[in-house]
Design an enzyme around this catalytic site. Structure first.
Site, short mmCIF file in Angstrom:
data_model
loop_
_atom_site.label_atom_id
_atom_site.label_comp_id
_atom_site.label_asym_id
_atom_site.label_seq_id
_atom_site.Cartn_x
_atom_site.Cartn_y
_atom_site.Cartn_z
N LYS A 171 0.88 -1.18 0.00
CA LYS A 171 0.00 0.00 0.00
C LYS A 171 0.91 1.22 0.00
O LYS A 171 1.47 1.60 1.03
CB LYS A 171 -0.89 -0.02 1.25
CG LYS A 171 -2.25 0.63 1.10
CD LYS A 171 -2.21 2.10 0.79
CE LYS A 171 -1.88 2.95 2.00
NZ LYS A 171 -1.64 4.38 1.66
N GLU A 246 9.47 1.45 11.24
CA GLU A 246 10.54 2.44 11.09
C GLU A 246 9.87 3.80 11.15
O GLU A 246 9.13 4.18 10.25
CB GLU A 246 11.28 2.21 9.76
CG GLU A 246 12.64 2.84 9.76
CD GLU A 246 12.63 4.22 9.17
OE1 GLU A 246 12.48 5.20 9.95
OE2 GLU A 246 12.74 4.33 7.95
N CYS A 280 13.90 10.24 6.98
CA CYS A 280 13.87 9.72 8.35
C CYS A 280 15.23 9.87 9.01
O CYS A 280 15.33 10.10 10.20
CB CYS A 280 13.41 8.27 8.35
SG CYS A 280 14.28 7.24 7.19
N GLU A 379 10.49 15.55 15.20
CA GLU A 379 10.84 15.35 13.80
C GLU A 379 10.10 16.40 12.97
O GLU A 379 8.88 16.30 12.76
CB GLU A 379 10.46 13.94 13.35
CG GLU A 379 10.94 13.64 11.95
CD GLU A 379 10.67 12.20 11.50
OE1 GLU A 379 9.51 11.76 11.60
OE2 GLU A 379 11.61 11.55 11.03
P1 NAI Z 1 1.75 8.72 7.84
O1 NAI Z 1 2.38 7.93 8.92
O2 NAI Z 1 0.31 9.10 7.99
O3 NAI Z 1 1.90 7.94 6.43
C1 NAI Z 1 2.73 6.83 6.18
C2 NAI Z 1 1.95 5.71 5.51
O4 NAI Z 1 0.98 5.22 6.42
C3 NAI Z 1 1.17 6.09 4.25
O5 NAI Z 1 1.21 5.04 3.32
C4 NAI Z 1 -0.25 6.23 4.77
O6 NAI Z 1 -1.22 6.01 3.77
C5 NAI Z 1 -0.30 5.14 5.81
N1 NAI Z 1 -1.32 5.31 6.85
C6 NAI Z 1 -1.81 6.47 7.38
N2 NAI Z 1 -2.74 6.21 8.31
C7 NAI Z 1 -2.85 4.85 8.39
C8 NAI Z 1 -3.64 3.97 9.18
N3 NAI Z 1 -4.51 4.42 10.08
N4 NAI Z 1 -3.48 2.64 9.00
C9 NAI Z 1 -2.61 2.15 8.10
N5 NAI Z 1 -1.84 2.94 7.32
C10 NAI Z 1 -1.96 4.28 7.46
O7 NAI Z 1 2.62 10.00 7.64
P2 NAI Z 1 2.12 11.47 7.22
O8 NAI Z 1 0.89 11.83 8.00
O9 NAI Z 1 2.00 11.51 5.78
O10 NAI Z 1 3.34 12.39 7.71
C11 NAI Z 1 3.33 12.97 9.00
C12 NAI Z 1 4.69 12.92 9.64
O11 NAI Z 1 5.11 11.58 9.78
C13 NAI Z 1 5.82 13.58 8.88
O12 NAI Z 1 5.87 14.95 9.07
C14 NAI Z 1 7.03 12.87 9.44
O13 NAI Z 1 7.43 13.46 10.66
C15 NAI Z 1 6.53 11.49 9.72
N6 NAI Z 1 6.92 10.59 8.61
C16 NAI Z 1 8.06 9.87 8.77
C17 NAI Z 1 8.53 9.09 7.73
C18 NAI Z 1 9.78 8.32 7.87
O14 NAI Z 1 10.45 8.06 6.88
N7 NAI Z 1 10.14 7.89 9.05
C19 NAI Z 1 7.83 9.02 6.45
C20 NAI Z 1 6.60 9.78 6.40
C21 NAI Z 1 6.19 10.54 7.45
#
Ligand code: NAI
Ligand code: MG
Length: 478
Positions: A171, A246, A280, A379
Site C-alpha cells: 500500500k 521504522e 527519516c 521530527e
Molecule cells: P503517515 O504515517 O500518515 O503515512 C505513512 C503511511 O501510512 C502512508 O502510506 C499512509 O497512507 C499510511 N497510513 C496512514 N494512516 C494509516 C492507518 N490508520 N493505517 C494504516 N496505514 C496508514 O505520515 P504522514 O501523515 O503523511 O506524515 C506525517 C509525519 O510523519 C511527517 O511529518 C514525518 O514526521 C513522519 N513521517 C516519517 C517518515 C519516515 O520516513 N520515518 C515518512 C513519512 C512521514
C-alpha cells in the site's frame, strides 16, 4: 486513471472513488489513481494466498533470485523514465530521483543474489536425532510505505520479502503511488508469478487500515509517523501478527574541535537538505563543541546561505515539500522557533522561477537551540537545522540521547578512541564516523532504537525478519 495491480492483472477498484496525483512543484493535478477500498485489500490478500498455494509457492530460491535480478535490470533499463515520474510525483530534484531509482534496482539486485544463499542449520541434539532448523517464508507480508522515498521504500520493503518466498501486498502512500504502479508493470512484464506482488493504492485510514487489520496477513512492515506506527502495532497485537516499524528520527551530527571541518560541512549540509529534510535519517541536530562553535557556525552558514529550493526539474539543492499539510507543519515549526527568539543563523532561498503555487519552504538554520525546544526534539520533516553547542564527550552523548528517537548519528572527530567511546554511548540503529549515509547502503542493516521503531531492514538481517523458522526433530533410531 491508474488501476490496482492484483493477482498479476490491472483491475478496477471495488469503489468508484479516485485520488488526485498532484505535482508538489506546482500544486497542479495531472493524473488520478484508484482509491482502493477494504474489499480491494481483501482481494489482494486473497491473490497473495493463491500465489503461495500456486506457482509462486513452489518456486525454487534460485528462480526467485533470477526474477528479482531480472526486475532489477528492467528497472535500470527504464531508469530515465521512472526517475522523471518519481521526481514529478514527489517534487524531489531529478538527480535525487535518479539516485533513488538506482537504489531501487540495487535492492532487487542485492536480494536477488541473496535468495539462494539462505540456508537453515543442523542443531546438535541427543543421539539418534537429526534436528534441522528450516527457514521458510512467513506467508503473506503487508507493506505500508511513506511518500518521502517511494522508489527506495518499494525495494527496501518488497525485495527481501520476495527473496524469502513471501507473497506481498503493498500500500503506497496516497501522495506517491506512481513508482509502485510502474514497478508492478515491470514485474508483470518479466513474468513474476501472479499474486506474488500486489499493489493497492488508497488512503491510509481506509486501505492502509484494512491491510493492517486483515486477518490473513502474517507480517507488516511499516515506515511513517509514530502516530500511525502505534496504530499498526495495536492492530498487530489483536491477532497477533509480527511487525517491523521504522518511525523516523531526530538524528545528531556531532562535531568535535579536532574534526576535519572541510570534509564534514558538505556532508552535514546534504544530510539535512536532502529531499528537503523529509528524510527519516535527516541529520537535523548539529552538535558543535563549544570551543569551535563560533567559527564553525560562521563557516557552515556561508554555505547554508547558498542553498536553493525550486521545482523538481530545476534540479537544485531542495525541491518542494510533499503537500500543503507538510508545508504548513514545517512553516509552523519555523514560526514557533522565531516567536521563541531562537536566533536564525542562516537561510537559503526559494529560486524566483519556482512556481508560486508549489509547496516550498526555504532551508533555515537556528542556533544556539535549547534541547527542550520543539525543533531540537521533534521530527520536523523539513529543511530545518538546529545547532546546539556542547562542552565535552559526556555532554555530547547526553545531548545526542536527549530525544525520544534513536535512528542514526554522525560523529566527526579524528580521535579514534573517542570515535568508539561516543559511538558506544549513543543509542541509535546506525552510527557513522566521519561520514553520513542517508539513503543507499542497501547492504547495511538499518532500523531504530527507542521510539524510532523496531526490527531491521536492509542487509541480510532483513531476510530474517521475513523468515519463519521451523525446528524439525527427526528420531531415526530403531
Ligand atoms: P503517515 O504515517 O500518515 O503515512 C505513512 C503511511 O501510512 C502512508 O502510506 C499512509 O497512507 C499510511 N497510513 C496512514 N494512516 C494509516 C492507518 N490508520 N493505517 C494504516 N496505514 C496508514 O505520515 P504522514 O501523515 O503523511 O506524515 C506525517 C509525519 O510523519 C511527517 O511529518 C514525518 O514526521 C513522519 N513521517 C516519517 C517518515 C519516515 O520516513 N520515518 C515518512 C513519512 C512521514
Ligand atoms: Mg497521516
Amino acid at each position: 486513471m491508474k488501476k490496482l495491480f492484483i493477482g498479476g492483472e490491472w483491475v478496477a477498484g471495488a469503489g468508484n472513488a479516485v485520488l488526485p496525483v498532484i505535482c508538489p512543484s506546482t500544486g497542479e493535478v495531472y493524473d488520478e489513481v484508484t482509491r482502493g477500498t477494504p474489499q480491494d485489500i481483501d482481494c489482494a490478500v486473497d491473490a497473495a494466498a493463491q500465489a503461495l498455494r500456486g506457482q509462486w509457492g513452489r518456486t525454487t530460491a534460485l528462480q526467485r533470485g533470477r526474477w528479482l535480478t531480472e526486475l532489477s535490470q528492467e528497472i535500470l533499463k527504464h531508469r530515465a523514465e521512472l526517475s522523471q515520474i518519481e521526481a514529478r510525483d514527489t517534487g524531489k530534484p531529478l538527480t535525487t530521483a535518479h539516485n533513488d531509482v538506482t537504489i531501487l534496482a540495487r535492492y532487487f539486485e542485492f536480494y536477488g543474489a541473496a535468495a539462494d544463499k539462505v540456508s537453515g542449520e543442523v542443531i546438535p541434539f541427543e543421539s539418534d536425532y537429526l534436528v534441522t532448523l528450516l527457514r521458510e517464508p512467513l506467508g503473506i507480508t503487508a507493506h505500508i510505505i511513506p511518500w518521502n522515498y517511494p522508489a527506495q521504500m518499494i525495494g527496501r520493503s518488497i525485495a527481501p520479502a520476495l527473496a524469502m518466498g513471501n507473497a506481498t501486498v503493498l500500500k503506497p502512500a496516497e501522495d506517491t503511488c506512481l513508482s509502485a504502479l510502474y514497478v508492478a508493470d515491470l514485474a508483470r512484464e518479466i513474468g513474476l508469478p501472479d499474486g506474488a506482488f500486489n499493489v493497492v493504492t488508497g488512503l491510509g485510514e481506509e486501505a492502509g487500515a484494512a491491510l493492517a487489520q486483515n486477518s490473513n496477513i502474517d507480517f507488516i512492515s511499516f515506515t511513517g509517523s509514530n502516530e500511525v506506527g502505534t496504530k499498526i502495532q495495536a492492530a498487530c497485537a489483536r491477532r497477533p501478527v509480527k511487525c517491523v516499524l521504522e518511525l523516523g528520527g531526530k538524528s545528531p551530527q556531532i562535531v568535535f574541535a579536532d574534526a576535519n571541518i572541510e570534509r564534514a560541512i558538505p556532508i552535514i549540509l546534504r544530510a539535512i537538505v536532502q529531499n528537503a529534510g523529509q528524510t527519516c535519517t535527516a541529520g537535523s541536530r548539529l552538535l558543535v563543541q563549544r570551543s569551535i562553535y563560533e567559527g564553525f557556525v560562521e563557516r557552515i552558514a556561508q554555505d547554508f546561505k547558498k542553498l536553493q529550493t525550486g521545482s523538481y526539474d530545476m534540479d537544485l539543492d531542495c525541491g518542494p515539500l510533499m503537500n500543503g499539510t507538510q508545508q504548513l507543519r514545517v512553516t509552523n515549526y519555523i514560526q514557533e522557533a522565531k516567536d521563541s527568539d531562537i536566533p536564525v543563523l542562516a537561510e537559503g532561498s526559494i529560486h524566483p522561477d519556482a512556481p508560486k503555487s508549489g509547496f516550498y519552504v526555504a532551508p533555515i538554520m537556528f542556533g544556539p537551540v535549547e534541547i527542550t525546544a520543539a525543533i531540537a526534539r521533534e521530527e520536523v520533516f523539513g529543511p530545518v537545522l538546529s545547532v546546539i553547542p556542547f562542552e565535552d564527550e559526556q555532554d555530547a552523548i547526553r545531548i545526542a540521547n536527549s530525544t525520544d528517537y534513536g535512528l542514526v548519528a554522525g560523529i566527526w572527530t579524528e580521535n579514534g578512541a573517542r570515535q568508539h567511546r561516543v559511538a558506544r554511548g549513543i543509542r541509535a540503529g546506525q552510527v557513522f564516523i566521519n561520514s553520513y549515509g542517508a539513503g543507499g547502503g542497501v547492504e547495511l542493516p538499518f532500523g531504530g532504537t527507542k521510539r524510532s521503531g523496531h526490527g531491521r531492514e536492509k542487509g541480510l538481517l532483513a531476510l530474517e525478519e521475513v523468515s519463519s523458522y521451523k525446528t524439525l526433530v527427526n528420531y531415526y533410531g530403531e
